[in-house]
Design an enzyme around this catalytic site. Structure first.
Site, PDB file in Angstrom:
ATOM      1  N   LYS A  55       0.839  -1.212   0.000  1.00  0.00           N
ATOM      2  CA  LYS A  55       0.000   0.000   0.000  1.00  0.00           C
ATOM      3  C   LYS A  55       0.871   1.259   0.000  1.00  0.00           C
ATOM      4  O   LYS A  55       2.056   1.191   0.348  1.00  0.00           O
ATOM      5  CB  LYS A  55      -0.928  -0.013   1.216  1.00  0.00           C
ATOM      6  CG  LYS A  55      -0.206   0.074   2.554  1.00  0.00           C
ATOM      7  CD  LYS A  55      -1.130  -0.224   3.733  1.00  0.00           C
ATOM      8  CE  LYS A  55      -0.377  -0.185   5.040  1.00  0.00           C
ATOM      9  NZ  LYS A  55      -1.114  -0.813   6.143  1.00  0.00           N
ATOM     10  N   ARG A  68     -12.311  -1.137  12.201  1.00  0.00           N
ATOM     11  CA  ARG A  68     -12.152  -0.307  11.016  1.00  0.00           C
ATOM     12  C   ARG A  68     -13.038  -0.816   9.886  1.00  0.00           C
ATOM     13  O   ARG A  68     -13.543  -0.056   9.086  1.00  0.00           O
ATOM     14  CB  ARG A  68     -10.674  -0.296  10.599  1.00  0.00           C
ATOM     15  CG  ARG A  68     -10.323   0.696   9.512  1.00  0.00           C
ATOM     16  CD  ARG A  68      -8.824   0.950   9.430  1.00  0.00           C
ATOM     17  NE  ARG A  68      -8.083  -0.207   8.935  1.00  0.00           N
ATOM     18  CZ  ARG A  68      -6.755  -0.255   8.853  1.00  0.00           C
ATOM     19  NH1 ARG A  68      -6.022   0.786   9.252  1.00  0.00           N
ATOM     20  NH2 ARG A  68      -6.137  -1.325   8.412  1.00  0.00           N
ATOM     21  N   TYR A 122      16.258  30.296  11.919  1.00  0.00           N
ATOM     22  CA  TYR A 122      15.169  31.252  12.048  1.00  0.00           C
ATOM     23  C   TYR A 122      14.698  31.281  13.503  1.00  0.00           C
ATOM     24  O   TYR A 122      14.691  30.258  14.175  1.00  0.00           O
ATOM     25  CB  TYR A 122      13.996  30.847  11.149  1.00  0.00           C
ATOM     26  CG  TYR A 122      14.329  30.907   9.684  1.00  0.00           C
ATOM     27  CD1 TYR A 122      14.446  32.120   9.026  1.00  0.00           C
ATOM     28  CD2 TYR A 122      14.526  29.731   8.969  1.00  0.00           C
ATOM     29  CE1 TYR A 122      14.748  32.160   7.677  1.00  0.00           C
ATOM     30  CE2 TYR A 122      14.827  29.765   7.615  1.00  0.00           C
ATOM     31  CZ  TYR A 122      14.936  30.979   6.978  1.00  0.00           C
ATOM     32  OH  TYR A 122      15.241  31.014   5.653  1.00  0.00           O
ATOM     33  N   MET A 139      13.566  24.509   5.797  1.00  0.00           N
ATOM     34  CA  MET A 139      12.923  23.809   4.675  1.00  0.00           C
ATOM     35  C   MET A 139      13.930  22.995   3.853  1.00  0.00           C
ATOM     36  O   MET A 139      13.706  21.827   3.581  1.00  0.00           O
ATOM     37  CB  MET A 139      12.200  24.796   3.777  1.00  0.00           C
ATOM     38  CG  MET A 139      11.402  24.109   2.695  1.00  0.00           C
ATOM     39  SD  MET A 139      10.220  25.251   1.986  1.00  0.00           S
ATOM     40  CE  MET A 139       9.584  24.274   0.658  1.00  0.00           C
TER      41      MET A 139
END
Ligand SMILES: *Cc1c(COP(=O)(O)O)cnc(C)c1O
Length: 356
Positions: free
Chosen positions: A30, A122, A256, A302
């Site tokens: 999956k 589920r 930052y 990032m």
């Protein structure tokens, strides 16, 4: 110099063979095969001797059929695209009694695996009586209108939990249900319940079962923490590079919003990987491996990371975020996130992916 994911194909296949030994296994592929790439994983697992595959989405199931005409394919989520299922010879779960009655006519000729709901709640039939009801109802239909009920299965939600008795409870509920159905004279081509954790805990396949339904252990991570790393080998690496090393003084900050304030004079390596490449914030609380030694990560941006290093580290040095020496599962057990969560986060569009 660029951050990359590298997968060692031959070792990946060899590891899958070591994991499955003589047992029959249905490989769970999956989410693009736990992000390894569906085509790569299916072809590798076939080479390791696996002939059955399962996934949660129909479009992946169809892609598996395009990769191989012969293998067994099992869709763990329900779909109402019955013609597609039949055309591609894909078996599907039966998610509830309501679903069975609602789609009775369309289920003619569709291959089904009866699912027991169990503790996860589920999906699935509630109990053995509902299962028997479906089996009896189906066999009383004219042959051309019958579904092809070729499997029976459940999923354990607690096999990687220790301390409580939930696993024992769901395991027993399943064994009782299965015995009840088999005692009524039904036989199945596929009987499967165990995920990686259950497979390891039980030291192989349960009696009467045809397959273990394995995911994470095939991809090289341990399902729970008390296992030795030799159980499964992590055959992929995530690496980056030191762009430059900058001295900073005690009391100076970097990153930052003052992410890190130096408590002594030190060297900070600027590294070309960040959360945009899929490095989780929780992962950045731990170390990176440079020239066989671990160094603390001090800031995550990032596309960059700061790592506090010593005088031996220079620009151009390779920074290992994940390898068999600094494994995904190590960080799982340190609370960074599930194995699959760390793997799924990796950005295959910004990292260079290499299979060799
Ligand atoms: C993901 C999944 C598995 C595989 O679980 P692992 O812990 O990765 O081995 C098995 N069965 C179902 C239903 C799943 O969703």
């Amino acid at each position: 110099m660029v951050a990359r994911i590298t997968i060692d194909e031959q070792n990946f296949i060899k590891n899958a063979k070591n994991v499955i030994k003589d047992n029959k296994v249905m490989a769970v592929v999956k989410n693009d095969a736990y992000h390894f790439g569906l085509e790569f994983a299916v072809k590798s697992f076939i080479q390791a001797g696996i002939q059955s595959f399962s996934t949660t989405s129909l479009h992946e199931a169809v892609r598996i059929r395009e990769i191989d005409k012969q293998v067994n394919i099992f869709l763990m989520n329900p779909s109402i695209e019955f013609e597609t299922l039949k055309a591609h010879n894909i078996a599907m779960t039966l998610p509830s009694l309501t679903f069975y009655h609602e789609h009775l006519e369309d289920l003619a000729g569709v291959k089904l695996h009866l699912e027991l709901e169990n503790l996860l709640h589920r999906s699935g039939l509630k109990d053995q009586d509902e299962m028997l009801q479906v089996l009896k109802h189906n066999e009383n239909l004219p042959i051309a209108e019958q579904a092809i009920i070729e499997g029976i299965w459940t999923h354990f939600g607690y096999a990687d939990e220790f301390g409580g008795d939930e696993y024992e409870t769901e395991r027993q509920a399943w064994i009782d249900c299965l015995s009840f159905i088999l005692d009524h004279g039904y036989a199945f081509k596929f009987i499967h319940a165990q995920n990686s954790a259950s497979y390891v805990r039980e030291d192989g396949l349960f009696n009467q079962h045809t397959h273990a339904r394995l995911g994470i252990i095939l991809y090289g991570s341990r399902p729970y923490s008390t296992l030795p790393t030799t159980l499964t080998e992590q055959n992929f690496t995530v690496t980056a590079n030191v762009i430059q090393v900058r001295p900073i003084k005690k009391g100076e900050t970097c990153g930052y919003s003052f992410q890190y304030t130096a408590d002594k004079d030190c060297n900070i390596a600027v590294v070309d990987i960040g959360y945009g490449d899929g490095i989780l914030k929780t992962r950045a609380k731990h170390d990176a491996l440079i020239n066989q030694k671990r160094y603390p990560i001090r800031g995550l941006m990032m596309s960059h990371m700061f790592v506090e290093v010593d005088d031996t580290i220079q620009s151009g040095d390779q920074v290992v975020m994940y390898s068999n020496d600094i494994r995904i599962d190590e960080f799982t057990f340190k609370g960074v996130g599930a194995n699959s969560e760390q793997i799924s986060a990796l950005n295959h569009h910004s990292l260079i992916k290499e299979i060799r």
